[in-house]
Design an enzyme around this catalytic site. Structure first.
Site, PDB file in Angstrom:
ATOM      1  N   SER A 144      19.687  -7.553 -55.857  1.00  0.00           N
ATOM      2  CA  SER A 144      18.263  -7.393 -55.507  1.00  0.00           C
ATOM      3  C   SER A 144      17.815  -6.037 -56.024  1.00  0.00           C
ATOM      4  CB  SER A 144      18.115  -7.431 -53.981  1.00  0.00           C
ATOM      5  OG  SER A 144      16.849  -6.953 -53.598  1.00  0.00           O
ATOM      6  N   TYR A 157      21.687  -4.559 -45.978  1.00  0.00           N
ATOM      7  CA  TYR A 157      21.412  -5.460 -47.108  1.00  0.00           C
ATOM      8  C   TYR A 157      21.482  -4.674 -48.430  1.00  0.00           C
ATOM      9  CZ  TYR A 157      18.663  -8.910 -49.834  1.00  0.00           C
ATOM     10  OH  TYR A 157      18.212  -9.818 -50.769  1.00  0.00           O
TER      11      TYR A 157
END
Ligand code: NAP
Length: 250
Positions: A144, A157
């Site tokens: 990401s 995350y």
């Protein structure tokens, strides 16, 4: 291409689903992995398989929790039993449990690390054995932009997604001479269940900060994955490809 076999982890929904379908359209035989613990996941995986088959492709569905070593091994074993080889592995599963750093529990930390990062290690280790024997492989890790820039409320995350970068660079160095490449795709904001909680105002504000003026679609990411899996990407190794429409803030 007809001989090639791809595994896409977490491909019952979202980005993984789009990647599985696009790879099948490119004549890969595809293992569609779904998470056993969620009700309805098997039906969704079967829908993906039906789409693959109606496009003339071949696939299997495999229910396995790839955040565990056993689940990852099971996924690779079932794929080998069905197709005899694994040429492409897309480590796509992910989960976000957005929370301010001080409120992240030990369990949340572990779940986010295991799902986003450890799963890639477990699946790659299981698949690499057969790739090394064949001296051919493509490992594509879905990270990401948050793994590059960090993000408030996503310490766990972001740590996992950053970890995927170092993991990818390392296996790219370790196995490059054996015909195996490893690369990362770093999506920006993509319209899936993961971003479904954004309201209209938030979506408009985010789109405003993206050069192309919209959020991405799962197909946008699938296009990059299909390219990285292909022979055309043979000399692309240890790279991070951002698929974010020109996101300004990350
Ligand atoms: P999603 O819609 O939430 O789908 C996630 C998929 O992963 C689902 O199929 C889910 O299965 C599966 N999964 C989760 N844990 C699993 C496990 N332990 N074992 C097997 N399958 C598991 O997410 P997405 O938006 O498509 O995201 C796909 C990847 O892109 C993730 O790695 C995510 O971090 C990354 N990403 C997404 C965005 C975005 O804006 N959407 C941006 C950057 C990066 P179930 O349906 O059974 O739960």
């Amino acid at each position: 291409m007809k001989e090639r076999v791809a595994i896409v982890t977490g491909s019952s929904r979202g980005i993984g689903r789009a990647i599985a379908i696009e790879l099948a359209r490119e004549d890969y035989r595809v293992a569609v992995n779904y998470h056993i613990s969620r009700e309805g996941a098997l039906e969704e995986a079967r829908e993906v398989l039906a789409q693959i088959e109606s496009a003339g492709g071949t696939g299997i569905t495999v229910g396995a929790d790839v955040s565990t070593s056993e689940g990852a091994q099971q996924l690779v074993d079932e794929t080998l039993a069905a197709f005899g080889q694994v040429d492409v592995l897309v480590n796509n599963v992910g989960v976000n449990k957005d929370q301010l750093m001080l409120r992240i529990s030990d369990e949340e930390w572990q779940q986010v690390i295991d799902t986003n990062l450890s799963s890639a290690f477990y699946c790659s280790r299981a698949a690499l054995k057969t790739m090394v024997r064949k001296r051919y492989g493509r490992i594509i890790n879905i990270s990401s932009v948050v793994g590059i820039s960090g993000n408030a409320g996503q310490a766990h995350y972001a740590a996992a997604k950053s970890g995927l970068l170092g993991f990818t660079y390392s296996i790219a160095r370790e196995y490059g001479r054996r015909g195996i490449t490893a690369n990362v795709i770093a999506p920006g904001y993509i319209q899936t269940d993961m971003t479904a909680a954004l309201n209209e105002e938030q979506t408009a504000r985010i789109a405003d900060g993206i050069a192309v003026g919209r959020l991405g679609t799962p197909q946008d990411v699938a296009g990059a994955a299909v390219f990285l899996a292909s022979d055309r990407a043979e000399y692309i190794n240890a790279q991070v490809i951002r698929v974010d429409g020109g996101l300004a803030s990350m």
